[in-house]
Design an enzyme around this catalytic site. Sequence first.
Site, short mmCIF file in Angstrom:
data_model
loop_
_atom_site.label_atom_id
_atom_site.label_comp_id
_atom_site.label_asym_id
_atom_site.label_seq_id
_atom_site.Cartn_x
_atom_site.Cartn_y
_atom_site.Cartn_z
N SER A 62 0.83 -1.20 0.00
CA SER A 62 0.00 0.00 0.00
C SER A 62 0.87 1.24 0.00
O SER A 62 1.68 1.44 0.91
CB SER A 62 -0.92 0.00 1.24
OG SER A 62 -1.74 -1.14 1.25
N HIS A 95 5.00 11.89 -9.08
CA HIS A 95 6.20 12.40 -9.75
C HIS A 95 5.74 13.49 -10.72
O HIS A 95 4.71 13.35 -11.38
CB HIS A 95 6.92 11.30 -10.53
CG HIS A 95 7.26 10.10 -9.70
ND1 HIS A 95 8.32 10.08 -8.83
CD2 HIS A 95 6.66 8.90 -9.61
CE1 HIS A 95 8.36 8.90 -8.23
NE2 HIS A 95 7.37 8.16 -8.69
N CYS A 115 -4.04 -2.32 -0.26
CA CYS A 115 -4.28 -3.74 -0.02
C CYS A 115 -5.28 -3.85 1.12
O CYS A 115 -5.06 -3.28 2.20
CB CYS A 115 -2.97 -4.44 0.34
SG CYS A 115 -3.13 -6.23 0.47
#
Length: 264
Positions: A113, A118, A141
């Site tokens: 997780s 970026h 998750c």
Amino acid sequence: MVKPLPRLRLQGFNNLTKALSFNIYDVCYARTEEERQRYIEYIDEEYNADRLTQILTDVAEIIGANILNVARQDYDPQGASVTILISEEPVIDKKQAGKELISDAVVAHMDKSHITVHTYPETHPQEGIATFRADIDVATCGVISPLKALNYLIESLESDIVIMDYRVRGFTRDVKGKKHYIDHKINSIQNFLAKNIKSRYEMFDVNVYQENIFHTKMHLKDFDLDQYLFEEKAKNLSFKERMKIEALLKREIEELFHGRNLSE
């Protein structure tokens, strides 16, 4: 809002991995080399590591995740990256464990997780086009759904074009031993977008339902030249200049939206 299937009684932990990927583009026109450089500097400051960290922290709160660790970096000459490791439940009580245990807990969740961003500012060397791209990935998750953060992310960034991918992987097993490969209803990412966002964007889907893969791309419907000019107003340009710049911008948007260069 994510619509869950009827609650399942699970055997152990929910092992489904849900991953949401964003590519968000801001397109701009800057007439001179100096203006293009100032645009890059503006974007670099507007979306520096500190600002991005705050956005991702808000995302973690929206989806109901607990932050384990934050790594961030501004780059020279431009760009920034932030990675936040998250978990569904608090992993450990810091008051009851030493640094070594906390570090182990962080590493254990690193590939399960996380939220990352970026940034990629760039300019055309001759034609005055400047673009800013932010790539955002939210992978969870368990029962946490990254789809809850959709609207916030679109509104937080200057989103002329948005390309989104959502997929669900793995399975979770109920107490009778039956495997379940998804735990909520979905036929399009558009199901989870706010009405005011859907009204502003032209949208296109490519979905592979049997593989739990969902893809939506969208761009703004309305074109207002002033919204794309950097340090300039459309009223100060000649008709010929406006038509030329508008054609350049619309072509750039079309190419980014389709992910390929158009023929001359």
